[in-house]
Design a protein around this motif. Sequence first.
Motif, mmCIF file in Angstrom:
data_model
loop_
_atom_site.group_PDB
_atom_site.id
_atom_site.type_symbol
_atom_site.label_atom_id
_atom_site.label_comp_id
_atom_site.label_asym_id
_atom_site.label_seq_id
_atom_site.Cartn_x
_atom_site.Cartn_y
_atom_site.Cartn_z
ATOM 1 N N HIS A 130 0.880 -1.109 -0.110
ATOM 2 C CA HIS A 130 -0.037 0.175 -0.093
ATOM 3 C C HIS A 130 0.680 1.454 -0.133
ATOM 4 O O HIS A 130 0.355 2.270 0.326
ATOM 5 C CB HIS A 130 -1.022 -0.141 1.296
ATOM 6 C CG HIS A 130 -2.115 -1.217 1.031
ATOM 7 N ND1 HIS A 130 -2.882 -1.384 0.324
ATOM 8 C CD2 HIS A 130 -1.825 -2.309 1.794
ATOM 9 C CE1 HIS A 130 -3.564 -2.485 0.143
ATOM 10 N NE2 HIS A 130 -2.955 -3.248 1.321
ATOM 11 N N SER A 131 1.958 1.113 -0.516
ATOM 12 C CA SER A 131 2.858 2.330 -0.350
ATOM 13 C C SER A 131 2.586 3.460 -1.310
ATOM 14 O O SER A 131 2.999 4.560 -1.255
ATOM 15 C CB SER A 131 4.505 1.812 -0.740
ATOM 16 O OG SER A 131 4.393 1.133 -1.820
ATOM 17 N N ASN A 132 1.816 3.183 -2.564
ATOM 18 C CA ASN A 132 1.315 3.914 -3.082
ATOM 19 C C ASN A 132 0.104 4.687 -3.329
ATOM 20 O O ASN A 132 -0.498 5.587 -3.740
ATOM 21 C CB ASN A 132 1.313 3.411 -4.721
ATOM 22 C CG ASN A 132 2.750 3.229 -5.217
ATOM 23 O OD1 ASN A 132 3.641 3.890 -4.984
ATOM 24 N ND2 ASN A 132 2.762 1.957 -5.891
ATOM 25 N N SER A 133 -0.508 4.259 -1.682
ATOM 26 C CA SER A 133 -2.167 4.621 -1.516
ATOM 27 C C SER A 133 -2.061 5.981 -1.157
ATOM 28 O O SER A 133 -3.327 6.696 -1.260
ATOM 29 C CB SER A 133 -2.365 3.660 -0.418
ATOM 30 O OG SER A 133 -1.776 4.045 0.690
ATOM 31 N N GLY A 134 -1.124 6.636 -0.919
ATOM 32 C CA GLY A 134 -1.104 7.937 -0.592
ATOM 33 C C GLY A 134 -1.528 8.073 1.173
ATOM 34 O O GLY A 134 -1.673 9.195 1.581
#
Length: 145
Positions: A79-83
Motif C-alpha cells: 500500500h505504499s502508493n496509496s497516499g
Amino acid sequence: MYNKILVPLDGSARAKVAAEHALELAESMNAEVMFLHVIPALPPYVNKYSDRLGGTYQQIRDELQLSGESLLNKVREDHSNSGLTIDTKIIWGNPSMEICREAKEGRFDLVIMGSRGLGEIKGYLMGSVSNRVVRHASCPVLIVR
Ligand SMILES: Nc1ncnc2c1ncn2[C@@H]1O[C@H](COP(=O)(O)OP(=O)(O)O)[C@@H](O)[C@H]1O
Ligand SMILES: [Mg+2]
C-alpha cells in the motif's frame, strides 16, 4: 469521523480482509492507519529449561520476530502508493492486552480486526483475541467477518 485506525494483524486471511476494509475506510476519511502485530510471549516456564533450550529458544524468538517483520513489511509495501499514512509496529506480549493498550496509549479512535484468526477451533463466531478486544478496548471496535 475517525482519524487514527488500529489494525491488528496475525497473518490470517481474515485479518487481511479486515486490513483491506480498514484501508478503504481510511481513504474515505483521510485517516491514519497503523498495523500492529503482537508476538505471543513464550510462557515464563520456558526459562526453567533455558540450559537445554537456550539456543533453540533464541532461534524461535528470532524466527517469530522475522516473520512478524516480513508480514508488516509486505502490507506496507502493498500500500505504499496509496497516499495514506501507514505505520507498523511489533510488540511482544499478550495479543488482546497489547492491542487494547496500544489503542489507548496511541489514542486510536477505531480498531478494525478479523472475527477469527489463525486459531483452528471451528464453530466459534469469534476468536479469543477479537472477543477480548471487543470487551476491553477503550474505543469502538469493528469486527470484519
Ligand atoms: N497476535 C496477534 N497480533 C495482532 N493481531 C492479532 C493477533 N492474533 C489475533 N489478532 C487479530 O484478531 C483477529 C481474531 O483472531 P483470534 O481472536 O486470535 O481468532 P482465532 O481464535 O481464530 O485465532 C485476527 O483476525 C487479527 O485481526
Ligand atoms: Mg488466534
